[in-house]
Enzyme design. Structure first.
Site, PDB file in Angstrom:
ATOM      1  N   TYR A 150       0.839  -1.206   0.000  1.00 33.25           N
ATOM      2  CA  TYR A 150       0.000   0.000   0.000  1.00 33.25           C
ATOM      3  C   TYR A 150       0.871   1.252   0.000  1.00 33.25           C
ATOM      4  O   TYR A 150       0.652   2.181  -0.797  1.00 33.25           O
ATOM      5  CB  TYR A 150      -0.910  -0.006   1.217  1.00 33.25           C
ATOM      6  N   LYS A 154       1.251   4.197  -2.897  1.00 32.03           N
ATOM      7  CA  LYS A 154       0.989   5.615  -2.659  1.00 32.03           C
ATOM      8  C   LYS A 154       2.203   6.467  -3.044  1.00 32.03           C
ATOM      9  O   LYS A 154       2.058   7.582  -3.567  1.00 32.03           O
ATOM     10  CB  LYS A 154       0.606   5.840  -1.192  1.00 32.03           C
TER      11      LYS A 154
END
Length: 336
Positions: A150, A154
């Site tokens: 994750y 990002k």
């Protein structure tokens, strides 16, 4: 209902003459953003895959691949990109498609729709490290060793947008990094903690003294609107919090008291918890189905270590001032 189908609906306020589209509008933050923008005069198109979960009013039903091919027949002045796959665990291909390719799709849509500004919701998870970090500024990012897929996604999404910002020729781009979003309807942060409390007991490291820097969801929606409106912030990234960091244990016990629950702790040395989490990630990474470990290194880091954000840039350039206190937000959640 077909992917890409739109549903008409009046926002119920005097429009300010601008149209905004919000991706991930069926989610926790996205729903608040839609309602805030509509309350302040925008014609808002709520975009998401789950038609039944989208706020009432005009919607676009479909995923980001559908959106990039859509012709809404009008200029979309502001695009707010809230949609994301957000989890401490998952396969890289899924994070890459949802958060990197998905962001590229949204940027392409904003260009085609003639948008003047794209507001992207990123994550302060990109600052994560297994140590205390207090007063983190927006430039304090080391992208070399992301703690999970994750965070890596990002980082790559932000890099994509910063490159587009430098090239020019598209919408102005503003990036927000809101920390620990809480409030009525939170489907993630608090429920995860409550599940761990019920199943195992909440790991308590360093006596729960690590500082957590949370943000009321209403304040994030305010920051989004400011990021959509304030001039001369193209290419900037902003930390967003309530500006009220508190010890993890104090916040947790205030929340549990409001819910009528007793704390259930499992005191664990930080090094042991981190080592166990690393081992569990290794094991779960090779098991069929790629199951999420009971605890991850990222979770240990957020509980054991202080991480607070410096909001000077948001205050100075956006004029951001939190409107809902942490006490109000915790009480509001407990009343759900």
């Amino acid at each position: 209902m077909r992917a890409g189908e739109t549903i008409g609906g009046a926002p119920g306020v005097v429009p300010r003459g601008e149209t905004a589209l919000v991706t991930g509008a069926s989610g926790f933050l996205g729903g608040y953003v839609v309602r805030d923008l509509r309350a302040h005069g925008y014609d808002v198109i709520a975009s998401g895959r789950n038609a039944s979960a989208l706020p009432a009013g005009e919607t676009f039903v479909g995923d980001l691949d559908d959106l990039v091919r859509a012709d809404l027949g009008r200029t979309v002045d502001v695009v707010v990109h809230c949609a994301a796959l957000s989890s401490p665990w998952g396969r890289w291909a899924e994070f890459e498609h949802a958060n990197v390719t998905g962001t590229a799709r949204v940027l392409e849509f904003a260009r085609r729709a003639g948008s003047r500004r794209l507001v992207h919701i990123s994550s302060p998870g990109i600052y994560a490290a297994p140590r205390d970090r207090v007063g983190i500024r927006e430039h304090d990012v080391d992208p070399r060793h992301p703690m999970n897929g994750y965070i890596r996604s990002k980082l790559e999404a932000e890099a994509l947008l910063q490159a587009a910002s430098a090239e020019g020729g598209g919408p102005e781009i503003v990036i927000l990094r809101p920390r620990g979003i809480i409030g009525r309807g939170d489907p993630s942060l608090v429920p995860r903690i409550l599940r761990v409390r019920e199943r195992f007991g909440i790991p308590l490291m360093r006596g729960g003294r690590g500082l957590v820097d949370l943000t009321a969801v209403e304040n994030v929606a305010l920051a989004v609107r400011l990021a959509a409106e304030v001039p001369d912030v193209h290419g900037q990234a902003f930390n967003i919090t309530n500006g009220d960091p508190r010890p993890f244990r104090a916040v947790l016990e205030q929340l549990l008291e409001g819910l009528g629950l007793e704390p259930r702790y499992r005191p664990v040395p930080t090094a042991v918890a981190y080592g166990v989490a690393a081992l569990l990630e290794t094991v779960c990474g090779v098991l069929p189905g790629y199951p999420e470990p009971p605890v991850t290194r990222y979770t240990v880091t957020t509980i054991a270590h202080s991480q607070t954000l410096d909001m000077s840039r948001a205050r100075e350039l956006l004029g951001y001032r939190p409107q809902v206190s942490l006490d109000q937000s915790l009480a509001e959640y407990a009343r759900v």
